[in-house]
Enzyme design. Sequence first.
Site, mmCIF file in Angstrom:
data_model
loop_
_atom_site.group_PDB
_atom_site.id
_atom_site.type_symbol
_atom_site.label_atom_id
_atom_site.label_comp_id
_atom_site.label_asym_id
_atom_site.label_seq_id
_atom_site.Cartn_x
_atom_site.Cartn_y
_atom_site.Cartn_z
ATOM 1 N N HIS A 65 40.697 90.051 -11.788
ATOM 2 C CA HIS A 65 41.096 90.543 -13.379
ATOM 3 C C HIS A 65 42.414 90.039 -13.531
ATOM 4 O O HIS A 65 43.461 89.997 -12.788
ATOM 5 C CB HIS A 65 41.230 91.933 -13.157
ATOM 6 C CG HIS A 65 39.740 92.548 -12.991
ATOM 7 N ND1 HIS A 65 39.148 93.067 -14.033
ATOM 8 C CD2 HIS A 65 39.175 93.107 -11.688
ATOM 9 C CE1 HIS A 65 37.827 93.805 -13.470
ATOM 10 N NE2 HIS A 65 37.802 93.651 -12.173
ATOM 11 N N ASP A 95 30.883 94.415 -12.584
ATOM 12 C CA ASP A 95 31.520 93.428 -13.473
ATOM 13 C C ASP A 95 32.011 92.219 -12.457
ATOM 14 O O ASP A 95 32.369 91.364 -12.979
ATOM 15 C CB ASP A 95 32.672 94.056 -13.894
ATOM 16 C CG ASP A 95 33.936 94.618 -12.944
ATOM 17 O OD1 ASP A 95 33.317 94.944 -11.799
ATOM 18 O OD2 ASP A 95 34.965 94.196 -12.968
ATOM 19 N N HIS A 96 31.362 92.401 -11.589
ATOM 20 C CA HIS A 96 31.302 91.003 -10.569
ATOM 21 C C HIS A 96 29.784 90.403 -10.179
ATOM 22 O O HIS A 96 29.916 89.324 -10.022
ATOM 23 C CB HIS A 96 32.104 91.287 -9.170
ATOM 24 C CG HIS A 96 33.721 91.692 -9.454
ATOM 25 N ND1 HIS A 96 34.574 90.665 -9.051
ATOM 26 C CD2 HIS A 96 34.119 92.679 -10.001
ATOM 27 C CE1 HIS A 96 35.745 91.455 -9.445
ATOM 28 N NE2 HIS A 96 35.541 92.611 -9.960
ATOM 29 N N HIS A 149 32.058 91.458 -3.913
ATOM 30 C CA HIS A 149 31.576 92.687 -3.891
ATOM 31 C C HIS A 149 30.652 93.146 -4.745
ATOM 32 O O HIS A 149 30.179 92.374 -5.748
ATOM 33 C CB HIS A 149 32.827 93.631 -3.723
ATOM 34 C CG HIS A 149 33.603 93.859 -4.914
ATOM 35 N ND1 HIS A 149 34.325 92.807 -5.395
ATOM 36 C CD2 HIS A 149 33.877 94.944 -5.803
ATOM 37 C CE1 HIS A 149 35.100 93.402 -6.698
ATOM 38 N NE2 HIS A 149 34.609 94.498 -6.855
ATOM 39 N N HIS A 172 30.455 95.446 -7.183
ATOM 40 C CA HIS A 172 30.674 96.106 -8.570
ATOM 41 C C HIS A 172 29.940 95.282 -9.641
ATOM 42 O O HIS A 172 29.913 93.980 -9.737
ATOM 43 C CB HIS A 172 32.034 96.297 -8.718
ATOM 44 C CG HIS A 172 32.662 97.528 -7.996
ATOM 45 N ND1 HIS A 172 33.971 97.610 -7.948
ATOM 46 C CD2 HIS A 172 31.796 98.534 -7.314
ATOM 47 C CE1 HIS A 172 34.260 98.649 -7.019
ATOM 48 N NE2 HIS A 172 33.043 99.313 -7.028
ATOM 49 N N ASP A 231 38.598 92.126 -5.923
ATOM 50 C CA ASP A 231 39.487 93.289 -6.510
ATOM 51 C C ASP A 231 40.325 93.847 -5.255
ATOM 52 O O ASP A 231 40.630 95.082 -5.121
ATOM 53 C CB ASP A 231 38.573 94.438 -7.144
ATOM 54 C CG ASP A 231 37.833 94.004 -8.544
ATOM 55 O OD1 ASP A 231 38.305 93.016 -8.918
ATOM 56 O OD2 ASP A 231 37.048 94.731 -8.847
ATOM 57 N N HIS A 277 38.558 98.162 -1.073
ATOM 58 C CA HIS A 277 38.143 98.539 -2.524
ATOM 59 C C HIS A 277 36.714 99.028 -2.590
ATOM 60 O O HIS A 277 36.391 100.064 -3.139
ATOM 61 C CB HIS A 277 38.255 97.323 -3.243
ATOM 62 C CG HIS A 277 38.072 97.546 -4.554
ATOM 63 N ND1 HIS A 277 38.428 97.987 -5.687
ATOM 64 C CD2 HIS A 277 36.705 96.758 -5.420
ATOM 65 C CE1 HIS A 277 37.791 97.970 -6.864
ATOM 66 N NE2 HIS A 277 36.822 97.186 -6.741
HETATM 67 ZN ZN LIG Z 1 35.504 96.136 -8.006
#
Ligand SMILES: [Zn+2]
Length: 254
Positions: free
Chosen positions: A166, A57-58, A53, A55, A128, A111
């Site tokens: 995570h 941090d990915h 996805h 985001h 996530d 998400h």
């Molecule tokens: Zn995420």
Amino acid sequence: MLEIVPVSAFKDNYVWTMRNATHAAVVDPGEAQPVLDYLRREKLALAAILATHHHADHVGGIAQLLETWRVPVYGPKNEPIPTLTRAVSEGDSVTIAELGVGFSVLDIPGHTRAHIAYYGAGALFCGDTLFACGCGRLFEGTAEQMYKSLEKLRALPDETRVYCGHEYTLANIGFAKGVEPGNSALRSRESRDRDLRAAGKPTLPSTLGEEKATNPFLRCREPAVVESVNKYLGTRVSDPVSVFAAIREWKNKS
Ligand SMILES: [Zn+2]
């Protein structure tokens, strides 16, 4: 033989790295440097990048990885990821020839609007959406979408290894115990995962069978979970989507 190792990024992200003796593919590289360091140290060539996805941090490390490695970048259709070269959605498959492995793509929105998972070789990369003993927050989707996405993952074989994005497991177990104080599988999971963390090891992957036994978000039909949710709400609900939505809200406030 395919090995899957965690490369740590930021505070609690894992960049799951599939590898054999010569090549590697990474899932959700939020940061490039730890991946570049790992590849250099292990003398591996990068073969592919997979994103679940949009985001940061990915996907934040993808552009920098592409400066060194010209490889295909797979990720969800209909999400803003400018570095993608192969947009995929449910029904598509991803083959990484260098590793001799293939994955089916599953649409699991909730998400984010078009979040996807990769399922193959007994492994599930679910970003996530499904966490160990928890699930992702609803940033772009509805409770109903997320519930359906989790049910889709729940239908995979019990022995499926769950690689999520995570290390949230101990906090998630703490919350789950409040929802289901009488669940003995949850207590044994907690003592095992505490030992793992104390030894500096990841609690992942878990298995889907284990998630079905301990993850409250996959247990919305369990009488003990429904009862607990009703106490929390102070009103009676029983349909699983409402139970799911209530647990998600309860967790947000905890
Ligand atoms: Zn995420």
